[in-house]
Design an enzyme around this catalytic site. Sequence first.
Site, PDB file in Angstrom:
ATOM      1  N   ASP A   1      15.833 -49.423   4.466  1.00  0.00           N
ATOM      2  CA  ASP A   1      14.894 -50.380   3.881  1.00  0.00           C
ATOM      3  C   ASP A   1      13.669 -50.576   4.765  1.00  0.00           C
ATOM      4  O   ASP A   1      12.546 -50.703   4.280  1.00  0.00           O
ATOM      5  CB  ASP A   1      15.594 -51.725   3.663  1.00  0.00           C
TER       6      ASP A   1
ATOM      7  N   ARG B   1       7.825 -50.148   5.852  1.00  0.00           N
ATOM      8  CA  ARG B   1       6.738 -49.658   6.692  1.00  0.00           C
ATOM      9  C   ARG B   1       5.788 -48.781   5.881  1.00  0.00           C
ATOM     10  O   ARG B   1       4.572 -48.857   6.011  1.00  0.00           O
ATOM     11  CB  ARG B   1       7.319 -48.887   7.877  1.00  0.00           C
TER      12      ARG B   1
ATOM     13  N   GLU C   1       9.073 -60.437   3.608  1.00  0.00           N
ATOM     14  CA  GLU C   1       9.009 -61.851   3.932  1.00  0.00           C
ATOM     15  C   GLU C   1       8.027 -62.114   5.055  1.00  0.00           C
ATOM     16  O   GLU C   1       7.664 -61.213   5.828  1.00  0.00           O
ATOM     17  CB  GLU C   1      10.392 -62.375   4.336  1.00  0.00           C
TER      18      GLU C   1
ATOM     19  N   LYS D   1      13.170 -79.785  10.317  1.00  0.00           N
ATOM     20  CA  LYS D   1      13.460 -79.585  11.732  1.00  0.00           C
ATOM     21  C   LYS D   1      14.455 -78.436  11.767  1.00  0.00           C
ATOM     22  O   LYS D   1      15.618 -78.584  11.398  1.00  0.00           O
ATOM     23  CB  LYS D   1      14.046 -80.852  12.345  1.00  0.00           C
TER      24      LYS D   1
ATOM     25  N   ASP E   1      15.140 -73.907  13.043  1.00  0.00           N
ATOM     26  CA  ASP E   1      14.783 -72.779  13.910  1.00  0.00           C
ATOM     27  C   ASP E   1      13.630 -71.966  13.331  1.00  0.00           C
ATOM     28  O   ASP E   1      12.979 -71.208  14.051  1.00  0.00           O
ATOM     29  CB  ASP E   1      15.992 -71.857  14.104  1.00  0.00           C
TER      30      ASP E   1
ATOM     31  N   ALA F   1      17.274 -59.656   2.080  1.00  0.00           N
ATOM     32  CA  ALA F   1      17.153 -59.385   3.515  1.00  0.00           C
ATOM     33  C   ALA F   1      17.463 -60.658   4.311  1.00  0.00           C
ATOM     34  O   ALA F   1      18.516 -61.258   4.155  1.00  0.00           O
ATOM     35  CB  ALA F   1      15.769 -58.823   3.817  1.00  0.00           C
TER      36      ALA F   1
ATOM     37  N   ASN G   1      16.381 -63.628   4.054  1.00  0.00           N
ATOM     38  CA  ASN G   1      16.613 -64.764   3.165  1.00  0.00           C
ATOM     39  C   ASN G   1      18.079 -64.888   2.786  1.00  0.00           C
ATOM     40  O   ASN G   1      18.656 -65.984   2.803  1.00  0.00           O
ATOM     41  CB  ASN G   1      15.745 -64.611   1.910  1.00  0.00           C
TER      42      ASN G   1
ATOM     43  N   SER H   1      20.695 -63.653   4.429  1.00  0.00           N
ATOM     44  CA  SER H   1      21.462 -63.984   5.632  1.00  0.00           C
ATOM     45  C   SER H   1      21.375 -65.469   5.964  1.00  0.00           C
ATOM     46  O   SER H   1      22.312 -66.041   6.527  1.00  0.00           O
ATOM     47  CB  SER H   1      20.957 -63.165   6.823  1.00  0.00           C
TER      48      SER H   1
END
Length: 278
Positions: A58, A63, A137, A164, A166, A178, A180, A182
């Site tokens: 992917d 790329r 993304e 709040k 990561d 992808a 998202n 996970s």
Amino acid sequence: MRRFLLFLNRGKEHAAEKAASIREQLLSLGAELVDIEEHDIAGIRGEDYDCVLTLGGDGTLIRAARGLAGSGVPLVGINLGHLGYLTVASSDEEIPGVLEKLIADDYVIEERMMLNGRVIRNGHESPRDHEWLALNEIVVSRKTSAGPVHFRIYVNGAFLNEYKADGIIISTPTGSTAYNLSAGGPIIDPAARMTVLTPICPHSLYRTSIVLRAEDVLEVWIPEEERGIQSADFDGAATEELLGGDLVRISESQQTTPVVRIGGESFLAQLRSKMAAL
């Protein structure tokens, strides 16, 4: 299709041998031109090729999509890794059938939406040449800070929510399977037009993803009092550092990525097959 470019990921095992084999198969089927490229696909002229076959996974296809943006050349992914949601063939047994259908013009082209991302710093937009494209993304996340970061989200200029967390993922339907996925976000048919906002490890009971219209303009703002360095990542290929007070503006791009779908199998059937391989 008669003119092909094979875009090769040399990092994959046996990639060169696979490319040579596919080249010979295409020529034996009546292809007029089969070139192999393994370095930089940017600048390829759309009128020179009918199709680009990406040999890798992917990430290789993504790329190629960035390098070919605006050329109109459709992409076909051949998976040389473990699992490829964007690829149409993952084994030596599947490849000949895919090549035969390409030569016979037995396929469908799906136009996949892309995102534009720009950094607004001190109230000033970054230059036009710093407008980044993403097929999968755009991720805004912490880079050097040890703890979670405050993010304020605006949609079409109206305040939506403060997280709040990561980080924040803004995904296209293509990218929904992808990062998202996970992070607990929903899977969306890749031919759809919408964006998905998913927080990464939010420090809150409110963890739900939000699905928005493709035409909505999202802004991810980092409050001025936020310390440390954050980053905006575009398909894992380009990164800009962010400080407190910076804002990332994300909108639907006018560019799309044409992706070839082989056969009449639905997205749901393909998804079931991919998930069964996990």
